[in-house]
Scaffold this motif. Structure first.
Motif, PDB file in Angstrom:
ATOM      1  N   GLY A 207       0.512  -1.104   0.198  1.00 47.98           N
ATOM      2  CA  GLY A 207       0.330  -0.138   0.004  1.00 47.98           C
ATOM      3  C   GLY A 207       1.148   1.603  -0.189  1.00 47.98           C
ATOM      4  O   GLY A 207       0.884   1.816  -0.608  1.00 47.98           O
ATOM      5  N   CYS A 208       1.840   1.437   1.085  1.00 48.33           N
ATOM      6  CA  CYS A 208       2.208   2.234   0.533  1.00 48.33           C
ATOM      7  C   CYS A 208       3.451   2.741  -0.337  1.00 48.33           C
ATOM      8  O   CYS A 208       3.929   3.752  -1.274  1.00 48.33           O
ATOM      9  N   ILE A 209       3.957   1.498  -1.154  1.00 50.57           N
ATOM     10  CA  ILE A 209       4.823   1.512  -2.580  1.00 50.57           C
ATOM     11  C   ILE A 209       3.879   2.422  -3.543  1.00 50.57           C
ATOM     12  O   ILE A 209       4.229   3.139  -3.836  1.00 50.57           O
ATOM     13  N   GLY A 210       2.717   1.994  -2.831  1.00 50.55           N
ATOM     14  CA  GLY A 210       1.519   2.475  -4.390  1.00 50.55           C
ATOM     15  C   GLY A 210       1.664   3.462  -4.724  1.00 50.55           C
ATOM     16  O   GLY A 210       1.035   4.561  -5.551  1.00 50.55           O
ATOM     17  N   PHE A 211       1.644   4.142  -3.549  1.00 47.07           N
ATOM     18  CA  PHE A 211       0.835   5.176  -2.632  1.00 47.07           C
ATOM     19  C   PHE A 211       2.597   6.526  -2.800  1.00 47.07           C
ATOM     20  O   PHE A 211       2.464   7.313  -3.696  1.00 47.07           O
ATOM     21  N   LEU A 212       3.614   6.244  -2.514  1.00 49.80           N
ATOM     22  CA  LEU A 212       4.839   6.742  -3.455  1.00 49.80           C
ATOM     23  C   LEU A 212       5.071   7.218  -3.436  1.00 49.80           C
ATOM     24  O   LEU A 212       4.986   8.747  -3.809  1.00 49.80           O
ATOM     25  N   PRO A 213       4.122   7.107  -5.761  1.00 52.42           N
ATOM     26  CA  PRO A 213       5.054   7.544  -7.030  1.00 52.42           C
ATOM     27  C   PRO A 213       4.443   9.265  -6.238  1.00 52.42           C
ATOM     28  O   PRO A 213       4.478  10.252  -7.058  1.00 52.42           O
ATOM     29  N   TYR A 214       3.002   9.331  -5.910  1.00 51.88           N
ATOM     30  CA  TYR A 214       2.401  10.039  -5.816  1.00 51.88           C
ATOM     31  C   TYR A 214       2.757  11.206  -4.685  1.00 51.88           C
ATOM     32  O   TYR A 214       2.415  12.108  -4.594  1.00 51.88           O
ATOM     33  N   ASN A 215       3.580  10.761  -3.472  1.00 52.83           N
ATOM     34  CA  ASN A 215       4.059  11.693  -2.385  1.00 52.83           C
ATOM     35  C   ASN A 215       5.126  11.892  -2.622  1.00 52.83           C
ATOM     36  O   ASN A 215       5.351  12.744  -1.741  1.00 52.83           O
ATOM     37  N   LEU A 216       5.922  11.859  -3.810  1.00 48.38           N
ATOM     38  CA  LEU A 216       7.932  11.964  -3.748  1.00 48.38           C
ATOM     39  C   LEU A 216       7.681  13.849  -3.892  1.00 48.38           C
ATOM     40  O   LEU A 216       6.406  14.253  -4.343  1.00 48.38           O
ATOM     41  N   ASN A 217       8.696  13.924  -3.645  1.00 45.56           N
ATOM     42  CA  ASN A 217       8.573  15.476  -3.354  1.00 45.56           C
ATOM     43  C   ASN A 217       9.274  15.696  -5.187  1.00 45.56           C
ATOM     44  O   ASN A 217       9.927  15.222  -5.623  1.00 45.56           O
ATOM     45  N   PRO A 218       7.925  16.588  -6.007  1.00 43.85           N
ATOM     46  CA  PRO A 218       7.118  17.156  -5.525  1.00 43.85           C
ATOM     47  C   PRO A 218       5.603  16.608  -5.221  1.00 43.85           C
ATOM     48  O   PRO A 218       5.632  16.016  -6.209  1.00 43.85           O
ATOM     49  N   LYS A 220       1.937  15.740  -5.137  1.00 43.49           N
ATOM     50  CA  LYS A 220       0.734  15.494  -5.178  1.00 43.49           C
ATOM     51  C   LYS A 220      -0.525  15.455  -4.243  1.00 43.49           C
ATOM     52  O   LYS A 220      -1.399  16.174  -5.146  1.00 43.49           O
ATOM     53  N   ILE A 221       0.299  14.508  -3.588  1.00 42.24           N
ATOM     54  CA  ILE A 221      -1.167  14.773  -2.578  1.00 42.24           C
ATOM     55  C   ILE A 221      -0.627  13.750  -1.202  1.00 42.24           C
ATOM     56  O   ILE A 221       0.538  13.214  -1.550  1.00 42.24           O
ATOM     57  N   PHE A 222      -0.185  14.743   0.211  1.00 40.78           N
ATOM     58  CA  PHE A 222      -0.310  13.879   1.598  1.00 40.78           C
ATOM     59  C   PHE A 222      -0.726  12.961   1.835  1.00 40.78           C
ATOM     60  O   PHE A 222      -2.111  12.770   1.017  1.00 40.78           O
ATOM     61  N   MET A 223      -0.364  12.142   2.335  1.00 37.11           N
ATOM     62  CA  MET A 223      -1.362  11.099   3.817  1.00 37.11           C
ATOM     63  C   MET A 223      -1.418  11.409   4.513  1.00 37.11           C
ATOM     64  O   MET A 223      -3.405  10.785   4.636  1.00 37.11           O
ATOM     65  N   GLY A 224      -1.202  12.817   4.985  1.00 37.83           N
ATOM     66  CA  GLY A 224      -2.388  13.906   5.827  1.00 37.83           C
ATOM     67  C   GLY A 224      -2.576  12.306   6.959  1.00 37.83           C
ATOM     68  O   GLY A 224      -1.993  11.348   7.170  1.00 37.83           O
TER      69      GLY A 224
END
Length: 370
Positions: A207-218, A220-224
């Motif tokens: 789950g983390c790896i799938g989200f990471l491309p959107y969360n790396l700098n810069p 696009k979305i935060f996990m909050g």
């Protein structure tokens, strides 16, 4: 561990990864629609424009669906009462995180709900009954907690939940560190033949790896808080299932190494705030990632440094459970490296602040003379 079990674990990781990756854009649209947007309104924020948060919901979807799909296939597995309690508590944490990302809830109500979620997991059978005695010279190798098992476990789960939440200050930091911790737990679970723990760790890492491309700098979305508290909660509960219970003399050390970075940062933050007469829950800009930024590193460099530190601590935890000949050397090396990094951050930050103060005094003196 059989090839079939390893295949199930790998499939669970890939499934969680794909679900998280596919659902993140959907969650991003929901976050914008519901007003779960992080606006940079103080010096602690490292971004300069509004960014949607609540992305942890995608991680949760990947984790939950993958667990429900693959857990029945694990030999001797199935959704036992402890697993059900963990999932129910995770749902409570995620709902709390969603409301917090939208409405910015006060700290005390959040803490009370976290205690309730931890209690649900503990009452369902996830608790620390016995830990190894850290005093190697004692004649008693174990500590039987007895009635203390319930409060000690609740405190541990809530502490880890908030520790991961507190390091969520740079793009990709909390998600990447949680990935490393989950993979560490996965390797340890595979090495000691604990398939239930392995599947949970694999789904969390996926789950983390799938989200990471959107969360790396810069980002696009935060996990909050939806994501950071969820990750901390699951890591805390699974460490109770898979680390405190199954090892002998090292059971006291391994969880703290695996979660070393968030635990160190949280302890340091609490000590610093109390020393300054502030509430331990008072937010500030003195976390380890802020100090790295103050040293002159950019976000990507600071995150990379903390990834390396977390990986070294994770490798040390793995070695302590597998290769006895290298335990002492690797542990010493990890502690020395962590100490060196900590000292470097501390002294460089002090020097940077002292230089800023001297510059301000000089500018004030020039203004007074003019």
């Amino acid at each position: 561990m059989t090839i079939e079990t390893i295949g199930i674990v790998a499939a669970a990781l890939v499934a969680a990864l794909l679900i998280s990756f596919i659902t993140t854009p959907i969650v991003k649209d929901l976050a914008q629609k519901w007003g779960a947007v992080d606006v940079p309104k103080d010096g602690r924020r490292m971004h300069d424009h509004p960014i949607p948060r609540m992305g942890g919901l995608a991680i949760f979807f990947g984790f939950l669906f993958s667990v429900l799909i693959f857990f029945p296939f694990v030999p001797g597995g199935g959704l036992s009462r402890p697993i059900q309690g963990m999932l129910l508590g995770a749902v409570i944490i995620v709902i709390l995180g969603i409301f917090d990302d939208i409405y910015a809830l006060p700290a005390l109500p959040k803490l009370l709900v976290q205690i309730v979620a931890a209690s649900v997991a503990v009452i369902s059978g996830n608790h620390i009954d016995t830990i190894s005695n850290p005093n190697i010279f004692s004649a008693e190798p174990y500590w039987e907690l007895g009635w203390l098992a319930i409060p000690v476990t609740i405190v541990w789960i809530v502490a880890v939940t908030n520790a991961v939440n507190l390091i969520d200050g740079l793009d990709g930091l909390a998600c990447g560190v949680s990935t490393i911790s989950s993979m560490t737990m996965l390797v340890i679970a595979l090495s000691v033949a604990e398939p239930n723990v392995a599947v949970i760790a694999a789904t969390l890492a996926g789950g983390c790896i799938g989200f990471l491309p959107y969360n790396l700098n810069p980002a696009k979305i935060f996990m909050g808080d939806t994501g950071s508290t969820f990750l901390g909660y699951v890591l805390g509960v699974v460490s109770v299932q898979g680390l405190f219970k199954y090892y002998t003399l090292i059971s006291f050390v391994v969880p703290f190494l695996m979660l070393g970075l968030p635990i160190f940062d949280t302890c340091f933050a609490f000590i610093r705030r109390i020393a300054h007469g502030q509430s331990p829950m008072h937010a500030d800009r003195s976390h380890i990632h802020h100090r790295l930024i103050d040293m002159g590193l950019n976000q990507k460099q600071a995150v990379a440094v903390l990834y390396v530190v977390s990986t070294i601590l994770g490798l040390c935890a793995v070695v302590l459970t597998t290769i006895s000949a290298l335990r002492a050397m690797l542990l010493l090396f990890a502690l020395c490296l962590a100490g060196a990094v900590g000292g470097l951050i501390y002294f460089n930050t002090r020097g940077h602040r002292a230089q800023e103060e001297q510059t301000e005094e000089k500018e004030q003196g020039e203004e007074e003379q003019s």
